[in-house]
Each structure stands twice: as C-alpha cells, then as structure tokens.
Write a protein that holds these residues in place. Structure first.
Motif, PDB file in Angstrom:
ATOM      1  N   ALA A 165       0.324  -1.200   0.045  1.00  0.00           N
ATOM      2  CA  ALA A 165      -0.318  -0.180   0.019  1.00  0.00           C
ATOM      3  C   ALA A 165       1.144   1.270  -0.030  1.00  0.00           C
ATOM      4  O   ALA A 165       1.636   1.163   0.837  1.00  0.00           O
ATOM      5  N   PRO A 166       0.549   2.526  -0.833  1.00  0.00           N
ATOM      6  CA  PRO A 166       1.097   3.418  -0.877  1.00  0.00           C
ATOM      7  C   PRO A 166       1.214   4.430   0.187  1.00  0.00           C
ATOM      8  O   PRO A 166       0.271   3.880   1.262  1.00  0.00           O
ATOM      9  N   GLN A 167       2.211   5.285   1.087  1.00  0.00           N
ATOM     10  CA  GLN A 167       2.018   5.490   2.306  1.00  0.00           C
ATOM     11  C   GLN A 167       1.051   7.008   1.775  1.00  0.00           C
ATOM     12  O   GLN A 167       0.815   7.366   0.410  1.00  0.00           O
ATOM     13  N   ALA A 168       1.145   6.841   3.170  1.00  0.00           N
ATOM     14  CA  ALA A 168      -0.511   8.128   2.782  1.00  0.00           C
ATOM     15  C   ALA A 168       0.049   9.109   2.160  1.00  0.00           C
ATOM     16  O   ALA A 168      -0.407  10.504   1.766  1.00  0.00           O
ATOM     17  N   TRP A 169       0.988  10.047   2.180  1.00  0.00           N
ATOM     18  CA  TRP A 169       1.665  10.822   2.779  1.00  0.00           C
ATOM     19  C   TRP A 169       2.149  11.218   0.275  1.00  0.00           C
ATOM     20  O   TRP A 169       2.021  12.290   0.017  1.00  0.00           O
ATOM     21  N   ALA A 170       2.397   9.837   0.323  1.00  0.00           N
ATOM     22  CA  ALA A 170       2.560   9.678  -1.115  1.00  0.00           C
ATOM     23  C   ALA A 170       1.044   9.803  -2.063  1.00  0.00           C
ATOM     24  O   ALA A 170       1.070   9.946  -3.114  1.00  0.00           O
ATOM     25  N   ALA A 194       0.377  13.089  -2.218  1.00  0.00           N
ATOM     26  CA  ALA A 194       1.157  13.743  -3.060  1.00  0.00           C
ATOM     27  C   ALA A 194       0.187  13.098  -4.899  1.00  0.00           C
ATOM     28  O   ALA A 194       0.751  14.145  -5.467  1.00  0.00           O
ATOM     29  N   ALA A 195       0.292  12.097  -4.681  1.00  0.00           N
ATOM     30  CA  ALA A 195       0.434  11.795  -6.365  1.00  0.00           C
ATOM     31  C   ALA A 195      -1.347  12.400  -6.705  1.00  0.00           C
ATOM     32  O   ALA A 195      -1.281  12.464  -7.922  1.00  0.00           O
ATOM     33  N   LEU A 196      -1.984  12.700  -5.622  1.00  0.00           N
ATOM     34  CA  LEU A 196      -3.357  13.527  -6.069  1.00  0.00           C
ATOM     35  C   LEU A 196      -3.495  15.172  -6.423  1.00  0.00           C
ATOM     36  O   LEU A 196      -4.052  15.572  -6.837  1.00  0.00           O
ATOM     37  N   ALA A 197      -3.141  15.184  -5.368  1.00  0.00           N
ATOM     38  CA  ALA A 197      -2.114  16.485  -5.510  1.00  0.00           C
ATOM     39  C   ALA A 197      -1.664  17.276  -6.645  1.00  0.00           C
ATOM     40  O   ALA A 197      -1.790  18.430  -7.647  1.00  0.00           O
ATOM     41  N   CYS A 198      -1.199  16.382  -7.872  1.00  0.00           N
ATOM     42  CA  CYS A 198      -0.371  16.543  -8.973  1.00  0.00           C
ATOM     43  C   CYS A 198      -1.634  16.997  -9.818  1.00  0.00           C
ATOM     44  O   CYS A 198      -1.569  17.234 -10.487  1.00  0.00           O
ATOM     45  N   VAL A 199      -2.836  16.262  -9.985  1.00  0.00           N
ATOM     46  CA  VAL A 199      -3.920  16.645 -10.504  1.00  0.00           C
ATOM     47  C   VAL A 199      -4.340  18.296 -10.056  1.00  0.00           C
ATOM     48  O   VAL A 199      -4.658  18.678 -10.603  1.00  0.00           O
ATOM     49  N   LEU A 200      -4.660  18.164  -8.647  1.00  0.00           N
ATOM     50  CA  LEU A 200      -5.385  19.368  -8.608  1.00  0.00           C
ATOM     51  C   LEU A 200      -4.429  20.428  -8.486  1.00  0.00           C
ATOM     52  O   LEU A 200      -5.709  21.452  -8.533  1.00  0.00           O
TER      53      LEU A 200
END
Length: 186
Positions: free
Chosen positions: A15-20, A23-29
């Motif tokens: 499972a990906p780290q919560a912070w990672a 961050a991946a979602l923030a790229c879209v935002l």
C-alpha cells in the motif's frame, strides 16, 4: 544497497504511504484550476486576459490551448500511477502487456524527466514574469490590462501549478521507497 538492488523490478502490492498518495492526488489538483481558467477564457468568459480574442479567433489557436490543457491533464493523471495499482502492474486490458509488472525504473525515469522539465518551465516563468511584476524590467505578462480582481483570479488559478513539480517530487520519493525491495514503506 548494491547495483542489483537498484535495478530490481521492485515490490508490488504494498500500500502506498498516505503522504505519497496525497502527493499523487495533489498533482492532479495542481493543474485543474489553470485548465478551468483557460477553458473559461476559450468559452467566452471575461477573464480580463487581453489576448483572449486572439486565442478564440482561429481553430488552430483554440486547438493549441485545448492541446495544452489535454497534455497538462494527461501528465497529472499519469502521476496518479505513482500511488495506484496500475503504476505497479500494467492493466489487464492492455493487449500483450496486461498483468505484467512495471519495472520501478520506468515510472521513475519518466516522472523524473517530467519533474526536471516542470522545474525548468516554472523557473523560467517565475524569472520572466516575476521580474516584470516586481518592476525589475519592462515586459508583457498575462495579467497585462487586468483589474485587481481579474489578476487575483489569474493568480489563484495559476499558483497551484507552480506546486506541481514539488508534489510530484514527493510522490516519486514515495513510489521509490514503496517499490524498493529492501526498505520499509513508512
């Protein structure tokens, strides 16, 4: 860590780290506000952008703006692969490759190249427009002729875009750590 550890395909199913993941979602935002601003400008909304009519005047110019939007959104959506299963295994619907493990160096190389490009682009924009906005030199900026409200809307729409390379860097670090054959993930 030896060279074989560096070149290993990497772990999958962790499972990906919560912070990672954030961050991946923030790229879209980060890219959505500027895309929405440009689409509104093309749709005829009075954004205060002095060159809006020029971009709306010809199909090739509209296509340029929409192409830029599509490229930006596609790049941001690919960042999600750093925290989703399709960043580890090729989706089953892909002919000939479906189900295969994605070597961890592939997203790292592509994401790293994209990150460097984003840092260079954003740095150039800050240098070019920032020096004009600070009064250090004369020149054109996208805010030329805008009233304070329109300039604020432009700033709110584009400021998150400058965070994109930063959050992509964080997402890449998370991906590398999670896929590492030897490291704990948290």
């Amino acid at each position: 860590m030896g060279i074989t550890d560096m070149t290993a395909v990497g772990r999958v199913g962790v499972a990906p780290q919560a912070w990672a993941r954030r961050a991946a979602l923030a790229c879209v935002l980060c890219v959505l506000p500027s895309i929405l601003w440009r689409v509104a400008m093309l749709a005829g909304v009075d954004t205060g952008f002095a060159d809006a009519d020029w971009y709306r005047a010809e199909g090739s110019r509209v296509a340029y703006v929409l192409g830029l939007d599509a490229l930006q959104l596609a790049g941001a959506l690919l960042c999600l692969g750093l925290a989703l299963p399709w960043g580890e295994r090729v989706p089953s619907f892909v002919p000939g490759l479906g189900g295969r493990t994605v070597h961890r160096l592939v997203p790292m190389a592509l994401g790293g190249t994209g990150t460097v490009a984003l840092y260079l682009i954003m740095g150039q924009l800050v240098r070019a427009y920032g020096s004009v906005w600070l009064g250090l030199r004369e020149g054109w900026t996208p805010a030329a002729g805008m009233d304070p409200f329109e300039a604020t809307v432009l700033g709110v729409a584009y400021a998150p875009l400058f965070c994109w390379p930063l959050v992509l860097t964080v997402a890449l670090v998370g991906y590398w750590r999670r896929r590492s054959p030897l490291r704990p993930t948290r």
